[in-house]
Design a protein around this motif. Structure first.
Motif, PDB file in Angstrom:
ATOM      1  N   ALA A 175       0.820  -1.214   0.000  1.00  0.00           N
ATOM      2  CA  ALA A 175       0.000   0.000   0.000  1.00  0.00           C
ATOM      3  C   ALA A 175       0.849   1.257   0.000  1.00  0.00           C
ATOM      4  O   ALA A 175       1.813   1.368   0.766  1.00  0.00           O
ATOM      5  CB  ALA A 175      -0.923   0.005   1.214  1.00  0.00           C
ATOM      6  N   VAL A 176       0.486   2.201  -0.854  1.00  0.00           N
ATOM      7  CA  VAL A 176       1.048   3.545  -0.804  1.00  0.00           C
ATOM      8  C   VAL A 176       0.175   4.355   0.143  1.00  0.00           C
ATOM      9  O   VAL A 176      -1.042   4.452  -0.048  1.00  0.00           O
ATOM     10  CB  VAL A 176       1.083   4.202  -2.195  1.00  0.00           C
ATOM     11  N   VAL A 177       0.766   4.914   1.185  1.00  0.00           N
ATOM     12  CA  VAL A 177      -0.016   5.587   2.225  1.00  0.00           C
ATOM     13  C   VAL A 177       0.189   7.106   2.233  1.00  0.00           C
ATOM     14  O   VAL A 177      -0.386   7.810   3.060  1.00  0.00           O
ATOM     15  CB  VAL A 177       0.326   5.012   3.613  1.00  0.00           C
ATOM     16  N   GLY A 178       0.987   7.611   1.310  1.00  0.00           N
ATOM     17  CA  GLY A 178       1.232   9.044   1.239  1.00  0.00           C
ATOM     18  C   GLY A 178       2.517   9.308   0.483  1.00  0.00           C
ATOM     19  O   GLY A 178       3.051   8.425  -0.207  1.00  0.00           O
ATOM     20  N   GLY A 179       3.013  10.536   0.618  1.00  0.00           N
ATOM     21  CA  GLY A 179       4.248  10.878  -0.064  1.00  0.00           C
ATOM     22  C   GLY A 179       4.432  12.370  -0.164  1.00  0.00           C
ATOM     23  O   GLY A 179       3.653  13.159   0.389  1.00  0.00           O
ATOM     24  N   LEU A 221      -5.987   9.419  -1.156  1.00  0.00           N
ATOM     25  CA  LEU A 221      -4.545   9.260  -1.286  1.00  0.00           C
ATOM     26  C   LEU A 221      -3.903  10.537  -1.809  1.00  0.00           C
ATOM     27  O   LEU A 221      -2.845  10.956  -1.332  1.00  0.00           O
ATOM     28  CB  LEU A 221      -4.226   8.091  -2.218  1.00  0.00           C
ATOM     29  N   ALA A 222      -4.521  11.171  -2.785  1.00  0.00           N
ATOM     30  CA  ALA A 222      -3.967  12.405  -3.349  1.00  0.00           C
ATOM     31  C   ALA A 222      -3.809  13.479  -2.279  1.00  0.00           C
ATOM     32  O   ALA A 222      -2.845  14.252  -2.290  1.00  0.00           O
ATOM     33  CB  ALA A 222      -4.858  12.904  -4.485  1.00  0.00           C
ATOM     34  N   LYS A 223      -4.754  13.527  -1.331  1.00  0.00           N
ATOM     35  CA  LYS A 223      -4.679  14.519  -0.262  1.00  0.00           C
ATOM     36  C   LYS A 223      -3.511  14.248   0.686  1.00  0.00           C
ATOM     37  O   LYS A 223      -3.115  15.131   1.451  1.00  0.00           O
ATOM     38  CB  LYS A 223      -5.983  14.528   0.530  1.00  0.00           C
ATOM     39  N   ARG A 224      -2.986  13.042   0.651  1.00  0.00           N
ATOM     40  CA  ARG A 224      -1.892  12.667   1.544  1.00  0.00           C
ATOM     41  C   ARG A 224      -0.522  12.880   0.902  1.00  0.00           C
ATOM     42  O   ARG A 224       0.477  12.393   1.425  1.00  0.00           O
ATOM     43  CB  ARG A 224      -2.070  11.211   1.995  1.00  0.00           C
ATOM     44  N   PHE A 225      -0.500  13.576  -0.223  1.00  0.00           N
ATOM     45  CA  PHE A 225       0.765  13.934  -0.864  1.00  0.00           C
ATOM     46  C   PHE A 225       1.062  15.401  -0.601  1.00  0.00           C
ATOM     47  O   PHE A 225       0.252  16.272  -0.920  1.00  0.00           O
ATOM     48  CB  PHE A 225       0.701  13.680  -2.370  1.00  0.00           C
ATOM     49  N   GLU A 226       2.215  15.664  -0.037  1.00  0.00           N
ATOM     50  CA  GLU A 226       2.624  17.034   0.227  1.00  0.00           C
ATOM     51  C   GLU A 226       3.339  17.610  -0.985  1.00  0.00           C
ATOM     52  O   GLU A 226       4.015  16.907  -1.718  1.00  0.00           O
ATOM     53  CB  GLU A 226       3.552  17.074   1.450  1.00  0.00           C
ATOM     54  N   GLY A 227       3.170  18.921  -1.167  1.00  0.00           N
ATOM     55  CA  GLY A 227       3.897  19.607  -2.229  1.00  0.00           C
ATOM     56  C   GLY A 227       3.216  19.600  -3.572  1.00  0.00           C
ATOM     57  O   GLY A 227       3.814  20.031  -4.562  1.00  0.00           O
ATOM     58  N   LEU A 228       1.964  19.133  -3.634  1.00  0.00           N
ATOM     59  CA  LEU A 228       1.229  19.141  -4.894  1.00  0.00           C
ATOM     60  C   LEU A 228       0.198  20.250  -4.886  1.00  0.00           C
ATOM     61  O   LEU A 228      -0.415  20.540  -3.862  1.00  0.00           O
ATOM     62  CB  LEU A 228       0.516  17.800  -5.122  1.00  0.00           C
ATOM     63  N   SER A 229      -0.023  20.855  -6.035  1.00  0.00           N
ATOM     64  CA  SER A 229      -1.111  21.819  -6.193  1.00  0.00           C
ATOM     65  C   SER A 229      -2.342  21.047  -6.609  1.00  0.00           C
ATOM     66  O   SER A 229      -2.447  20.557  -7.728  1.00  0.00           O
ATOM     67  CB  SER A 229      -0.745  22.861  -7.257  1.00  0.00           C
TER      68      SER A 229
END
Length: 395
Positions: A206-210, A257-265
């Motif tokens: 599982a990818v849990v963020g990033g 999942l997308a909300k758990r990625f930092e640094g994205l617009s």
């Protein structure tokens, strides 16, 4: 598969040693002790969309790693649908959904024929069971024609009855290019082609963020069995995948999942809605009453309780619509109830009898349920596919 891929990636990355597979290169360990792995392309999710993306990328020469939290491919929404090949009738004119549906149907028929995927171009009747529904049927005809759906034809109820003797309607819209497909065989074909071109699959992973780096992405990865511990106790990831190109095909978990990625617009503030739908099958002791797909006039949140057939001839009715109140964590962990309460059949019988009046009591048996993720909720207007261009190549 997990032990041969995820654990090898993690362990060898920690040792800064062995190269594992075509799609993963240049092992390194981070300062905080978390193993890191360098890879070209990562596809998150092995549903039908993720598999199609992995197939296309690998056939284009990219090195691809598919990360799937389940134990195998296609266990979510991809295996819980009507398995219908839609014509492109329902979507608003010039919408992306209409464009992709019409073009995708053509491509899908060709692909299935070329690769021997079980499918059938059986056609669909969309029916008006009372005169007040005829204007809606006419609107669907006009929309379908404008979308480029060919051979659509409005027919009288008497002609529809000649096609389907058990059918009751006053008018019907005949769509000869609608059909059905064996979704599992389709996905299996995608998997085979992707693997043939070098794609690596890591299940139970599982990818849990990033976070987004300067020119790449850092994906936080854990074994699926440890995902709740990671969420509840803020544990560190077991592996960090550093990738140039990431495609988020996580299905019901994709927005969370997308909300758990930092640094994205993230652009638009997307709030997903979830509609649960149950299916009932006609008792196997009964002969199939229909040869074609039978659909009522669409309802809020769905296309109505309709008749579908699978490639073996089994008749199914559904889905109904039950809007769910799902929090972000539950959707991320895919904690949905897929059971089918036999009592729901009480609501199915009157809906089905509007176009199939001879349906007998006790002839429906619980089959399965699915969850439809939507960008528009109850009573809200249509929302098209959203394509956002961001500073990093994250789809």
């Amino acid at each position: 598969m997990l032990k041969s891929v995820f654990c090898k990636l993690r362990d060898s990355a920690a040792k800064k040693s062995i190269e594992i597979g075509k799609s993963c290169r240049r092992f390194a360990a981070s300062d905080d002790g978390i193993p890191r792995e360098r890879t070209d392309c990562v596809v998150i999710g092995a549903g039908v969309v993720g598999l199609a993306v992995a197939r296309a990328l690998s056939m284009a020469g990219r090195d691809v790693l598919v990360v799937e939290s389940a134990s195998t491919f296609g266990t979510g929404s991809s295996s819980r649908s009507s398995e219908v090949i839609h014509a492109g009738i329902y979507y608003p004119i010039n919408s992306l959904k209409a464009t992709f549906c019409v073009r995708g149907r053509e491509i899908l028929y060709k692909y299935c024929s070329h690769h021997g995927i079980p499918h059938a171009n059986i056609g669909k009747l969309i029916v008006a069971t009372r005169s007040s529904e005829i204007p809606k049927l006419t609107a669907l005809l006009n929309c379908g024609v404008a979308n480029g759906v060919t051979e659509l034809r409005m027919i009288e109820g008497s002609e529809a009855t000649l096609m389907e003797s058990e059918l009751h309607c006053v008018k019907a819209l005949w769509s000869p290019c609608s059909g059905i497909v064996d979704s599992h065989s389709l996905m299996l074909s995608f998997v085979g082609e992707a693997e043939h071109h070098g794609t690596t699959f890591s299940y139970n992973t599982a990818v849990v963020g990033g976070h987004a780096g300067n020119k790449n992405y850092h994906l936080y990865v854990v074994e699926s069995k440890d995902i709740e511990g990671f969420m509840n106790h803020h544990l560190q990831p077991q592996l960090v995948l550093v990738s140039d190109f990431v495609v988020n095909c996580a299905g019901l978990s994709a927005l969370s999942l997308a909300k758990r990625f930092e640094g994205l617009s993230h652009g638009a503030n997307l709030v997903p809605s979830y509609a649960r739908g149950c299916y009932f099958r006609l008792s196997k002791s009964m002969k199939s009453p229909f040869k074609h797909l039978i659909y009522p006039i669409p309802e809020d949140g769905g296309l109505g309780v309709h008749v579908t057939l699978d490639v073996s001839g089994q008749v199914k009715f559904g889905p109904d619509v039950e809007w769910l109140n799902v929090d972000d964590t539950s959707s991320f962990l895919n904690k949905f109830d897929y059971s089918v309460d036999v009592c729901r059949a009480k609501k199915f019988y009157p809906e089905i009898r509007k176009y199939y009046p001879s349906l007998e009591d006790g002839s429906l048996e619980p089959d399965y349920a699915g969850i439809r993720p939507k960008l528009s909720g109850p009573k809200q207007p249509f929302v098209d596919f959203l394509v956002q261009v961001v500073s990093h190549p994250f789809w």
